[in-house]
Design an enzyme around this catalytic site. Structure first.
Site, PDB file in Angstrom:
ATOM      1  N   ARG A 184     -28.624  10.431 -66.529  1.00  0.00           N
ATOM      2  CA  ARG A 184     -29.271  11.292 -65.529  1.00  0.00           C
ATOM      3  C   ARG A 184     -30.764  11.441 -65.799  1.00  0.00           C
ATOM      4  NH1 ARG A 184     -24.707  16.091 -64.826  1.00  0.00           N
ATOM      5  NH2 ARG A 184     -23.350  14.918 -63.403  1.00  0.00           N
ATOM      6  N   LYS A 241      -3.927  14.372 -56.137  1.00  0.00           N
ATOM      7  CA  LYS A 241      -3.312  15.187 -55.093  1.00  0.00           C
ATOM      8  C   LYS A 241      -3.998  15.032 -53.744  1.00  0.00           C
ATOM      9  CE  LYS A 241      -1.721  18.849 -58.230  1.00  0.00           C
ATOM     10  NZ  LYS A 241      -1.738  20.307 -58.505  1.00  0.00           N
ATOM     11  N   GLY A 285     -16.671  11.072 -60.589  1.00  0.00           N
ATOM     12  CA  GLY A 285     -16.653  10.793 -62.021  1.00  0.00           C
ATOM     13  C   GLY A 285     -15.701   9.700 -62.443  1.00  0.00           C
ATOM     14  N   GLY A 337     -19.658  16.308 -56.889  1.00  0.00           N
ATOM     15  CA  GLY A 337     -19.290  17.338 -55.920  1.00  0.00           C
ATOM     16  C   GLY A 337     -20.032  17.197 -54.607  1.00  0.00           C
TER      17      GLY A 337
END
Length: 393
Positions: free
Chosen positions: A36, A198, A346, A369
């Site tokens: 990063r 999920k 990720g 996110g």
């Protein structure tokens, strides 16, 4: 998208405040991965080359707000400043008093790193007074941290309301350009590959993509719910019975190819014995942990015919070698595709690293996110405010 860009601004002699995402893993003062930090270098170097006095702000970890950095030193950005100094070849000073004392100008080309913004009271709440304090530090605010763009916080959103000029940095702009190309103006045919444990965790992503893509490949535990919706016995595999109706509705509206063969085992373990079975032969005590070779070939062929590919999530339990072939096949097919590919998340990036295809994916998103929220159709507050400012708002 309509927003100002940093490379369009006159930065000569200006104080330029850049919000970067320098949230890296640090243990005992040692940075384990500086990806990063390196990603932010082009923006910083561009601003320095343009004659700006560069001021950088970032968060690191989850410190307690309104508690001094001396009391929680493990969250200090000092190690990041040291790494930046080494990579930039210049001194990088950490300023801990920027909210209480007007910083002294260090001159064009200088680089200052503000201490962890998350120790400031009101940061997460997007406090107006704090946002105005940030804005007072600069002539130009540059939002360059895509990974935090989905958060309306003082250092990502509030400061952009009050800064004299608010614009997008090259890193943020390139992310948004790539996402717009893949979601708003895609070349057809278009495919999304969505894996994960999920359906519920990716439900909005699946719903949004199902209205945009020509085909949708699902993997991991998500695929098990879709198989169950087709009436397949998934044994003791992870799946969500309460979302079978949702899976059926998605299959009715979108082309979702289903596995014909799978890799099963009796348990999820590094030493578990992997067995290839047709989906019609799954037993009650089997766990589906990957797609089979025939399905992998089928998916690879589909991917090869696509002009736009969005990838988020592995196909199986790729951390264990015996259940990794499906994710590997998908990764290779995306790498070999002539289409435009964008990947994020990720686990997806971990798979890209594992199979050494970084240079073969058209664009790899830096924001987990934020990437997912954008893909599911959510508005990113830090981007929305840049657009408002650019249009006189």
């Amino acid at each position: 998208m309509s927003f100002l860009r940093m490379d369009q601004q006159n930065l000569q002699g200006k104080r330029v405040l850049i919000r970067e995402d320098l949230n890296v893993a640090i243990k005992d003062g040692v940075i384990s991965n500086d990806t990063r930090i390196r990603a932010a270098l082009p923006t910083i170097e561009m601003a320095r080359a343009a004659g700006a006095e560069v001021i950088i702000m970032s968060h690191l970890g989850r410190p307690v707000e309104a508690k001094s950095i001396e009391e929680q030193a493990e969250f200090s950005l000092q190690p990041v400043a040291d790494r930046l100094a080494k990579l930039l070849g210049c001194d990088v000073e950490v300023n801990r008093d920027y909210l209480s004392t007007v910083p002294t100008s260090r001159g064009s080309g200088s680089v200052t790193l503000l201490e962890n913004v998350r120790i400031n009271a009101g940061e997460k709440a997007n406090d107006d007074a704090l946002a105005k304090s940030y804005a007072a530090l600069c002539d130009v605010f540059v939002m360059d941290a895509f990974g935090t763009a989905h958060r309306a916080q003082a250092s990502t959103h509030g400061v952009a309301r009050y800064a004299l000029i608010a614009c997008a940095g090259p890193l943020l702009a390139s992310e948004l350009d790539a996402l717009e190309r893949s979601l708003k103006n895609p070349e057809r045919p278009m495919l999304a590959v969505v894996g994960g444990a999920k359906v519920s965790s990716k439900l909005e992503v699946l719903k949004n993509l199902s209205t945009k893509v020509d085909q949708l490949i699902v993997g991991g535990g998500i695929a098990n719910t879709f198989l169950a919706a087709r009436g397949v016995n998934v044994g003791k595999s992870l799946f969500e019975p309460d979302l079978i109706d949702t899976a059926q509705a998605l299959m009715e509206s979108t082309s979702i190819p289903m596995p014909t063969d799978v890799i099963v085992a009796k348990e999820v373990d590094v030493n578990a014995v992997a067995v290839t079975k047709l989906v019609i032969d799954i037993e009650d005590d089997d766990m589906i942990l990957d797609i089979g070779p025939a399905t992998a070939m089928q998916f690879a062929k589909i991917i090869g015919n696509m002009k736009t590919i969005i990838w988020n999530g592995p196909i199986g339990v790729f951390e264990f070698e015996q259940f990794s072939k499906g994710t590997q096949a998908v990764a290779k097919a995306i790498a070999d595709s002539a289409g435009f590919s964008i990947a994020g998340g990720g686990e997806t990036i971990a798979a890209i690293d594992k199979y050494a295809i970084t240079d073969k994916v058209s664009y790899i998103s830096t924001g987990g996110g934020a990437f997912l929220e954008y893909v599911q159709g959510a508005v990113l507050p830090a981007v929305e405010i840049l657009e408002k400012r650019a249009n006189g708002g």
